[in-house]
Scaffold this active site. Sequence first.
Site, PDB file in Angstrom:
ATOM      1  N   ASP A  48      33.163  32.131 -23.291  1.00 14.70           N
ATOM      2  CA  ASP A  48      34.326  31.902 -22.433  1.00 14.70           C
ATOM      3  C   ASP A  48      34.161  30.597 -21.656  1.00 14.70           C
ATOM      4  OD1 ASP A  48      36.784  33.007 -20.939  1.00 14.70           O
ATOM      5  OD2 ASP A  48      35.419  32.436 -19.323  1.00 14.70           O
ATOM      6  N   TYR A  53      36.407  24.207 -15.867  1.00 19.48           N
ATOM      7  CA  TYR A  53      34.968  24.286 -15.614  1.00 19.48           C
ATOM      8  C   TYR A  53      34.325  22.904 -15.757  1.00 19.48           C
ATOM      9  CZ  TYR A  53      35.809  29.326 -16.045  1.00 19.48           C
ATOM     10  OH  TYR A  53      36.295  30.598 -15.888  1.00 19.48           O
TER      11      TYR A  53
END
Length: 277
Positions: A48, A53
Amino acid sequence: MRKVTMRDGTEVPQLGMGTWMMGEGRRDPKLEAEALAAGIDLGLTLIDTAEMYGEGRAEELIGRVIKGRREQVYLVSKVYPHHASTRGVPEACARSLKRLGVERIDLYLLHWRGGIPLAETVAAFEKLVDEGKIGAWGVSNFDADDMVELGRVPMGFNCATNQVLYNPLSRGIEFDLIPASRHNGTIMAYSPFGHSGGPLRSRALAEVAKWRGVTPAQVALAWAMRHPQVIVIPKASSVAHVRENAAALNLELSPADLAAIDAAHPPPKRKVPLAML
Ligand code: NAP
């Protein structure tokens, strides 16, 4: 390996790996890459990530790790809500594909609800499915009322998962989202250790861990995986943590274990607004 069957029939491992705060230079990138590679070797092949991010650096790290072994992994990434428009979705997806070094993201999620109408985002996701750039799509941080609204949007029923916070200290979704997902898809449980380890400091989890001869982290993972349609995605940046987490696949909690956890961290008796990080 325990598997979960997605709406389109694809089987994915019930235990995957998260990557929030990886690839950002907080840790030795070599060790992070080794941790992810070890996880793939151990069967934690669902990875994931998100464009958010490290502003793409987690996707780049994954891209380096899966080079030459793309077919072994099931890749999940997420689009920012402010990119979730007719134009923004394909552009964001193209950037993620490039950073990951792949031609297809297996599951693409709306990271959380923003201001763009759901119908527009869903139509953009469906177009990417038709073009083969993503395998399926889903959402994240959607509460029960958001899921009802999504179900009313054209093709909204194609939503493959809702990725939400779930651990023994955040059990609200047991009241509505988990029961509903038995009929309409999977749940992907994020922050199984509470992100900063809150559940791992629970006395109840420590006691269960002690009498079962395992670690509190393994209890937390087995506890979330007791629901057959819940996929769990702990983040670990060392090979040692990845190995410990993978071993939780061999742990089945007993009714007595679950009762001890319930006594300390009771399940919800009524609707609780969705908690998120
Ligand atoms: P988490 O998985 O609950 O916890 C990560 C922390 O647990 C790290 O500090 C990690 O340390 C530690 N850890 C890992 N294995 C351990 C073990 N066996 N024993 C003790 N500690 C251990 O936190 P998270 O990263 O917030 O959540 C997991 C993933 O879910 C994320 O990485 C991300 O992919 C996803 N997520 C999604 C959303 C969303 O809005 N959709 C929000 C949050 C998270 P080390 O790094 O040192 O191994």
